[in-house]
Motif scaffolding. Structure first.
Motif, PDB file in Angstrom:
ATOM      1  N   UNK A 193      -4.959   1.744   3.968  1.00  0.00           N
ATOM      2  CA  UNK A 193      -3.558   1.989   4.357  1.00  0.00           C
ATOM      3  C   UNK A 193      -3.170   1.242   5.630  1.00  0.00           C
ATOM      4  N   UNK A 194      -4.118   0.637   6.278  1.00  0.00           N
ATOM      5  CA  UNK A 194      -3.891  -0.030   7.570  1.00  0.00           C
ATOM      6  C   UNK A 194      -3.369  -1.446   7.343  1.00  0.00           C
ATOM      7  N   UNK A 195      -2.195  -1.535   6.814  1.00  0.00           N
ATOM      8  CA  UNK A 195      -1.631  -2.820   6.405  1.00  0.00           C
ATOM      9  C   UNK A 195      -1.151  -3.623   7.611  1.00  0.00           C
ATOM     10  N   UNK A 196      -1.517  -4.894   7.627  1.00  0.00           N
ATOM     11  CA  UNK A 196      -1.030  -5.775   8.683  1.00  0.00           C
ATOM     12  C   UNK A 196      -0.047  -6.769   8.086  1.00  0.00           C
ATOM     13  N   UNK A 197       0.601  -7.523   8.946  1.00  0.00           N
ATOM     14  CA  UNK A 197       1.694  -8.418   8.572  1.00  0.00           C
ATOM     15  C   UNK A 197       2.793  -7.631   7.843  1.00  0.00           C
ATOM     16  N   UNK A 253       3.694  -6.882  12.748  1.00  0.00           N
ATOM     17  CA  UNK A 253       3.525  -5.426  12.736  1.00  0.00           C
ATOM     18  C   UNK A 253       2.268  -5.062  11.959  1.00  0.00           C
ATOM     19  N   UNK A 254       1.602  -4.005  12.420  1.00  0.00           N
ATOM     20  CA  UNK A 254       0.359  -3.566  11.803  1.00  0.00           C
ATOM     21  C   UNK A 254       0.329  -2.039  11.877  1.00  0.00           C
ATOM     22  N   UNK A 255       0.130  -1.377  10.745  1.00  0.00           N
ATOM     23  CA  UNK A 255      -0.033   0.080  10.771  1.00  0.00           C
ATOM     24  C   UNK A 255      -1.476   0.361  11.173  1.00  0.00           C
ATOM     25  N   UNK A 256      -1.620   0.991  12.335  1.00  0.00           N
ATOM     26  CA  UNK A 256      -2.935   1.245  12.912  1.00  0.00           C
ATOM     27  C   UNK A 256      -3.108   2.746  13.111  1.00  0.00           C
ATOM     28  N   UNK A 257      -4.227   3.242  12.661  1.00  0.00           N
ATOM     29  CA  UNK A 257      -4.602   4.636  12.875  1.00  0.00           C
ATOM     30  C   UNK A 257      -5.523   4.687  14.095  1.00  0.00           C
ATOM     31  N   UNK A 294       0.851  -1.188   0.000  1.00  0.00           N
ATOM     32  CA  UNK A 294       0.000   0.000   0.000  1.00  0.00           C
ATOM     33  C   UNK A 294       0.885   1.235   0.000  1.00  0.00           C
ATOM     34  N   UNK A 295       0.321   2.324  -0.478  1.00  0.00           N
ATOM     35  CA  UNK A 295       1.008   3.614  -0.464  1.00  0.00           C
ATOM     36  C   UNK A 295       0.465   4.443   0.685  1.00  0.00           C
ATOM     37  N   UNK A 296       1.363   4.926   1.517  1.00  0.00           N
ATOM     38  CA  UNK A 296       0.987   5.788   2.635  1.00  0.00           C
ATOM     39  C   UNK A 296       1.715   7.112   2.445  1.00  0.00           C
ATOM     40  N   UNK A 297       0.975   8.189   2.225  1.00  0.00           N
ATOM     41  CA  UNK A 297       1.653   9.481   2.069  1.00  0.00           C
ATOM     42  C   UNK A 297       2.370   9.867   3.363  1.00  0.00           C
ATOM     43  N   UNK A 298       3.539  10.454   3.216  1.00  0.00           N
ATOM     44  CA  UNK A 298       4.291  10.925   4.380  1.00  0.00           C
ATOM     45  C   UNK A 298       3.425  11.905   5.184  1.00  0.00           C
ATOM     46  N   UNK A 299       2.527  12.603   4.518  1.00  0.00           N
ATOM     47  CA  UNK A 299       1.648  13.564   5.201  1.00  0.00           C
ATOM     48  C   UNK A 299       0.724  12.893   6.224  1.00  0.00           C
TER      49      UNK A 299
END
Length: 160
Positions: free
Chosen positions: A148-152, A128-132, A97-102
Motif C-alpha cells: 500500500x506504500x505507493x510512491x510517485x 508524493x509517497x504514501x508512507x506508514x 493500490x487499494x488502501x482501506x479507509x480504516x
C-alpha cells in the motif's frame, strides 16, 4: 518582416524592464482526488495547509532512518467525509493500490511530500509517497502494508 509582440511577450518585457521576475500563475498540481464525481486538485501549498506531520522511520526501499513530512491520511479522509470504503491510489505510471479507509488512523500513514526535509523527485519516489510509520508498529512491517506504500502518487479515487 515586421515583428509584432504578443501580449505575453509584452508582459515579460515589462517585467524584465522593471526588474521583476515573472512568476508562473499556475501552481503545479501534485494530487488529484476524485470523490462522488467531484474532482479536487492539490498543489504543495494546499497539501501543507491541511496540516503536516513529520516522523522518522526506516523503509525497505531506503538506507537508514528517513524523516518524512506530509499530510496525515486521516486529514484527507476527514476532508472527504469518509467513514469506510477504499481509496484507490494511483501513481504516475498508472500502478494502482487499494488502501482501506480504516488505515487512516492517528499516528498512521501520511501522504509524504518531503523526505529528509527535501522535496522528492520522481526518480526518488516523489513527488508524493504514501508512507506508514513502519518502525512504530510491527503490523506496519508486513507485505500487505508495504504493497500500500505507493510512491510517485498523483491521484486518489474513492470507492465504496
Amino acid at each position: 518582416m515586421i515583428f509584432t509582440p504578443t501580449p505575453t511577450l509584452s508582459v515579460l518585457a515589462l517585467c524584465l524592464g522593471l526588474g521583476i521576475a515573472p512568476v508562473s500563475a499556475v501552481a503545479e498540481t501534485l494530487l488529484t482526488v476524485t470523490h462522488e464525481g467531484n474532482v479536487q486538485t492539490y498543489d504543495l501549498d494546499a497539501l501543507e495547509d491541511m496540516g503536516a506531520v513529520t516522523f522518522e522511520t526506516t523503509t525497505i526501499w531506503t538506507d537508514g532512518p528517513q524523516r518524512f513530512t506530509g499530510v496525515p491520511l486521516t486529514e484527507l479522509v476527514e476532508e472527504l467525509n469518509l467513514e469506510d470504503g477504499v481509496l484507490l491510489a494511483s501513481a504516475i505510471n498508472d500502478y494502482t493500490v487499494e488502501i482501506p479507509v480504516s488505515d487512516a488512523v492517528e499516528g498512521g500513514p501520511i501522504i509524504a511530500y518531503l523526505n529528509n526535509g527535501e522535496r522528492m523527485s520522481v526518480r526518488d519516489k516523489g513527488p508524493l509517497w504514501i508512507v506508514y510509520p513502519y518502525d512504530s508498529d510491527p503490523e506496519y512491517r508486513s507485505e500487505l502494508i508495504y504493497s500500500r506504500s505507493i510512491w510517485q502518487l498523483d491521484r486518489i479515487e474513492t470507492s465504496d
